[in-house]
Scaffold this motif. Structure first.
Motif, mmCIF file in Angstrom:
data_model
loop_
_atom_site.group_PDB
_atom_site.id
_atom_site.type_symbol
_atom_site.label_atom_id
_atom_site.label_comp_id
_atom_site.label_asym_id
_atom_site.label_seq_id
_atom_site.Cartn_x
_atom_site.Cartn_y
_atom_site.Cartn_z
ATOM 1 N N PRO A 100 52.168 42.502 38.353
ATOM 2 C CA PRO A 100 51.768 41.245 38.994
ATOM 3 C C PRO A 100 50.272 41.105 39.225
ATOM 4 C CG PRO A 100 52.539 42.775 40.652
ATOM 5 C CD PRO A 100 52.732 43.471 39.321
ATOM 6 N N ALA A 101 49.459 42.047 38.767
ATOM 7 C CA ALA A 101 48.022 41.995 39.011
ATOM 8 C C ALA A 101 47.328 41.102 37.989
ATOM 9 C CB ALA A 101 47.423 43.392 38.966
ATOM 10 N N ALA A 102 46.319 40.349 38.461
ATOM 11 C CA ALA A 102 45.613 39.421 37.591
ATOM 12 C C ALA A 102 44.177 39.251 38.069
ATOM 13 C CB ALA A 102 46.322 38.076 37.558
ATOM 14 N N LEU A 103 43.336 38.747 37.164
ATOM 15 C CA LEU A 103 41.926 38.516 37.435
ATOM 16 C C LEU A 103 41.572 37.059 37.167
ATOM 17 C CD1 LEU A 103 40.563 41.620 35.514
ATOM 18 C CD2 LEU A 103 40.530 41.367 38.009
ATOM 19 N N ALA A 104 40.581 36.553 37.890
ATOM 20 C CA ALA A 104 39.989 35.250 37.616
ATOM 21 C C ALA A 104 38.480 35.374 37.747
ATOM 22 C CB ALA A 104 40.515 34.196 38.589
ATOM 23 N N VAL A 105 37.739 34.710 36.852
ATOM 24 C CA VAL A 105 36.283 34.783 36.894
ATOM 25 C C VAL A 105 35.675 33.400 36.740
ATOM 26 C CG1 VAL A 105 36.265 37.118 35.909
ATOM 27 C CG2 VAL A 105 35.979 35.130 34.399
ATOM 28 N N GLY A 106 34.431 33.290 37.203
ATOM 29 C CA GLY A 106 33.666 32.070 37.056
ATOM 30 C C GLY A 106 32.206 32.358 37.319
ATOM 31 N N PRO A 107 31.362 31.343 37.276
ATOM 32 C CA PRO A 107 29.924 31.576 37.451
ATOM 33 C C PRO A 107 29.523 32.023 38.847
ATOM 34 C CG PRO A 107 30.409 29.233 37.302
ATOM 35 C CD PRO A 107 31.655 29.943 36.942
ATOM 36 N N THR A 108 30.417 31.893 39.839
ATOM 37 C CA THR A 108 30.078 32.310 41.202
ATOM 38 C C THR A 108 30.820 33.548 41.668
ATOM 39 O OG1 THR A 108 31.767 30.883 42.198
ATOM 40 C CG2 THR A 108 29.572 29.925 41.858
ATOM 41 N N GLY A 109 31.648 34.163 40.801
ATOM 42 C CA GLY A 109 32.313 35.374 41.234
ATOM 43 C C GLY A 109 33.613 35.667 40.529
ATOM 44 N N SER A 141 49.690 53.204 41.720
ATOM 45 C CA SER A 141 49.308 52.814 40.376
ATOM 46 C C SER A 141 49.950 51.495 40.021
ATOM 47 C CB SER A 141 49.759 53.893 39.381
ATOM 48 O OG SER A 141 49.418 53.532 38.076
ATOM 49 N N VAL A 142 49.150 50.559 39.512
ATOM 50 C CA VAL A 142 49.641 49.234 39.164
ATOM 51 C C VAL A 142 49.417 49.016 37.680
ATOM 52 C CG1 VAL A 142 49.442 46.788 39.672
ATOM 53 C CG2 VAL A 142 48.985 48.461 41.455
ATOM 54 N N GLY A 143 50.528 48.971 36.895
ATOM 55 C CA GLY A 143 50.534 48.798 35.464
ATOM 56 C C GLY A 143 49.191 48.604 34.787
ATOM 57 N N GLY A 144 48.533 49.618 34.364
ATOM 58 C CA GLY A 144 47.316 49.499 33.605
ATOM 59 C C GLY A 144 46.074 49.903 34.368
ATOM 60 N N PHE A 145 46.123 50.089 35.679
ATOM 61 C CA PHE A 145 44.946 50.583 36.369
ATOM 62 C C PHE A 145 45.352 51.561 37.447
ATOM 63 C CE2 PHE A 145 45.951 46.565 38.557
ATOM 64 C CZ PHE A 145 45.981 46.957 39.878
ATOM 65 N N PRO A 155 40.880 31.013 44.895
ATOM 66 C CA PRO A 155 39.496 31.491 44.885
ATOM 67 C C PRO A 155 38.555 30.574 45.654
ATOM 68 C CG PRO A 155 40.483 31.803 42.726
ATOM 69 C CD PRO A 155 41.472 31.015 43.537
ATOM 70 N N GLY A 156 38.859 29.278 45.662
ATOM 71 C CA GLY A 156 38.062 28.334 46.426
ATOM 72 C C GLY A 156 36.831 27.825 45.714
ATOM 73 N N GLU A 157 36.566 28.355 44.516
ATOM 74 C CA GLU A 157 35.433 27.940 43.705
ATOM 75 C C GLU A 157 35.884 27.822 42.250
ATOM 76 O OE1 GLU A 157 32.092 30.106 46.555
ATOM 77 O OE2 GLU A 157 32.400 30.831 44.508
ATOM 78 N N TYR A 158 35.085 27.155 41.459
ATOM 79 C CA TYR A 158 35.420 26.938 40.049
ATOM 80 C C TYR A 158 35.605 28.262 39.324
ATOM 81 C CZ TYR A 158 34.023 26.368 35.129
ATOM 82 O OH TYR A 158 33.935 26.449 33.768
ATOM 83 N N ARG A 159 36.721 28.376 38.594
ATOM 84 C CA ARG A 159 37.010 29.556 37.785
ATOM 85 C C ARG A 159 37.340 29.113 36.360
ATOM 86 N NH1 ARG A 159 34.407 31.505 40.970
ATOM 87 N NH2 ARG A 159 34.911 33.049 42.575
ATOM 88 N N SER A 160 36.707 29.769 35.391
ATOM 89 C CA SER A 160 36.838 29.382 33.986
ATOM 90 C C SER A 160 37.685 30.335 33.163
ATOM 91 C CB SER A 160 35.456 29.275 33.344
ATOM 92 O OG SER A 160 34.739 30.496 33.518
ATOM 93 N N GLY A 161 37.990 31.537 33.707
ATOM 94 C CA GLY A 161 38.752 32.524 32.953
ATOM 95 C C GLY A 161 39.784 33.215 33.811
ATOM 96 N N SER A 162 40.882 33.634 33.195
ATOM 97 C CA SER A 162 41.939 34.346 33.915
ATOM 98 C C SER A 162 42.647 35.292 32.963
ATOM 99 C CB SER A 162 42.950 33.370 34.533
ATOM 100 O OG SER A 162 43.564 32.576 33.526
ATOM 101 N N ALA A 163 43.254 36.339 33.518
ATOM 102 C CA ALA A 163 43.943 37.329 32.688
ATOM 103 C C ALA A 163 44.897 38.145 33.537
ATOM 104 C CB ALA A 163 42.941 38.258 32.017
ATOM 105 N N TRP A 164 46.008 38.540 32.953
ATOM 106 C CA TRP A 164 46.914 39.506 33.563
ATOM 107 C C TRP A 164 46.411 40.905 33.269
ATOM 108 C CZ3 TRP A 164 50.746 38.047 36.763
ATOM 109 C CH2 TRP A 164 51.232 36.742 36.669
ATOM 110 N N ILE A 165 46.618 41.827 34.213
ATOM 111 C CA ILE A 165 46.305 43.241 34.004
ATOM 112 C C ILE A 165 47.616 43.964 33.725
ATOM 113 C CG2 ILE A 165 45.237 45.304 34.952
ATOM 114 C CD1 ILE A 165 43.798 43.518 36.968
ATOM 115 N N GLY A 166 47.811 44.430 32.503
ATOM 116 C CA GLY A 166 49.044 45.133 32.184
ATOM 117 C C GLY A 166 50.248 44.225 32.296
ATOM 118 N N ASP A 167 51.413 44.820 32.595
ATOM 119 C CA ASP A 167 52.658 44.055 32.638
ATOM 120 C C ASP A 167 53.176 43.861 34.056
ATOM 121 O OD1 ASP A 167 53.389 46.629 33.227
ATOM 122 O OD2 ASP A 167 54.803 46.851 31.552
#
Length: 346
Positions: free
Chosen positions: A292-301, A19-23, A278-290
């Motif tokens: 070390p897990a994080a997300l990045a998103v963009g128009p290609t993935g 289990s990783v803080g929040g998921f 990621p190797g491609e353009y990313r426009s958004g990012s966020a931490w998951i919980g408290d």
């Protein structure tokens, strides 16, 4: 090795053993919701919990859900149909502050305290040289909004009453902008806050930089980063867990399929390029919980990091502009063609 780092690589993502803080256990995927708005692009996103979220976008559209995305209500201001919302900050299911972008009077701030049944326009930019990109709240009362440079310096707007009124901060505490430097109104995360501190990111000039303030936006320090910068390139999104844990993602919007060195993480006071980007353009990012897990998103993935942004792995190829996670660990993403999704683990 902690449970947060016990993982194995799966073909389509990451298999978390623990289990990783929040998921929970599993592999991530996005579950799309039916917003009923196929022509709207949602770059503004404000998740409150796994059930409550707000999304703001083109054609003056603001949506709100209180049941995890099964039903969405259109709650945007009646007089904003010709405007583009690019950021929204929500305190709960009833209270939110939303930002429209554009030169001059197209940059506005609206506030609601009744779930969007009524909105009050609390700021209208009258300076033709200002263009507001993002808004953030340090706490329920104190917020900041960021404009591209005016007279050679980024401009800060501040509120101390929850967004009911705003005032321009003195430029004396703001370092000079570089030639061509500006911020990207791509996902509502060019200006962010955590632990009473605020940061904003830039591009467009000779360097992509991160500005930081510890006094409510009155004074700022600035640090160059190794993320490439150019006329349409730089840092598009920041995410901070606290003053020592920061993420920066970006690239070049005009070349979305290639973004060398397009992600960095904060180590001490130094920004370091991720070992695997990621190797491609990313426009958004966020931490998951408290953790070390994080997300990045963009128009290609979409990409997942389990080590604080040092390495990223693709898990989805759908198009999103923004991603944010609520305090309960629920993560939401939004983007073009009315796309709003929640993160699931399998």
């Amino acid at each position: 090795m902690t449970l947060q780092r016990k993982l194995s690589i799966a073909l389509l993502g990451l298999l978390v053993v623990g289990s990783v803080g929040g998921f929970t256990h599993g592999r991530p995927s996005w579950q799309l919701t039916d917003t009923g708005t196929p022509t709207v692009r949602f770059r503004g996103l404000a998740p409150v919990s796994d059930r409550v979220a707000w999304a703001a976008g083109t054609a003056g559209t603001i949506l709100r859900t209180t049941d995890g995305g099964r039903d969405w209500q259109s709650v945007g201001p009646a007089d904003a149909a010709a405007l583009q919302f690019r950021d929204i900050e929500a305190f709960d299911a009833r209270s939110a502050v939303a930002l429209t972008i554009g030169n001059g009077t197209d940059s506005r701030l609206y506030a609601t305290a009744d779930g969007g049944k009524s909105w009050t326009e609390t700021f209208r930019n009258e300076d033709p040289n200002a263009f507001y990109d993002c808004v953030t709240f340090l706490d329920r009362r104190h917020g900041l909004a960021l404009s591209d440079p005016v007279d050679g310096k980024f401009r800060i707007l501040a509120t101390s009453d929850g967004g009911r009124s705003w005032a321009v901060r003195s430029p004396e505490g703001m370092p000079a902008a570089l030639d061509g430097e500006f911020a990207f109104a791509a996902s509502g995360t060019c200006l962010v806050s955590a632990g009473g501190r605020a940061w904003f990111a830039t591009g467009g000039g000779s360097a992509a930089r991160v500005f930081s303030s510890a006094d409510g936006g009155r004074s700022w320090s600035v640090t160059a980063t190794p993320v490439p910068s150019g006329p349409s390139a730089g840092i598009y999104s920041l995410a901070f867990r606290d003053r020592e844990h920061g993420l920066a993602v970006g690239g070049d919007y005009a070349v979305p399929a290639a973004a060398p060195d397009g992600a960095a993480y904060l180590r001490g006071r130094t920004w370091t390029v991720a070992r695997t980007v990621p190797g491609e353009y990313r426009s958004g990012s966020a931490w998951i919980g408290d953790g070390p897990a994080a997300l990045a998103v963009g128009p290609t993935g979409s990409d997942l990091s389990l080590d604080g942004g040092k390495t990223w792995t693709r898990f989805d190829t759908g198009s999103f502009d923004a991603v944010l996670c609520a305090g309960d660990g629920a993560c939401w993403a939004s983007g073009e063609q009315g796309r709003v999704a929640t993160l699931r683990w399998h």
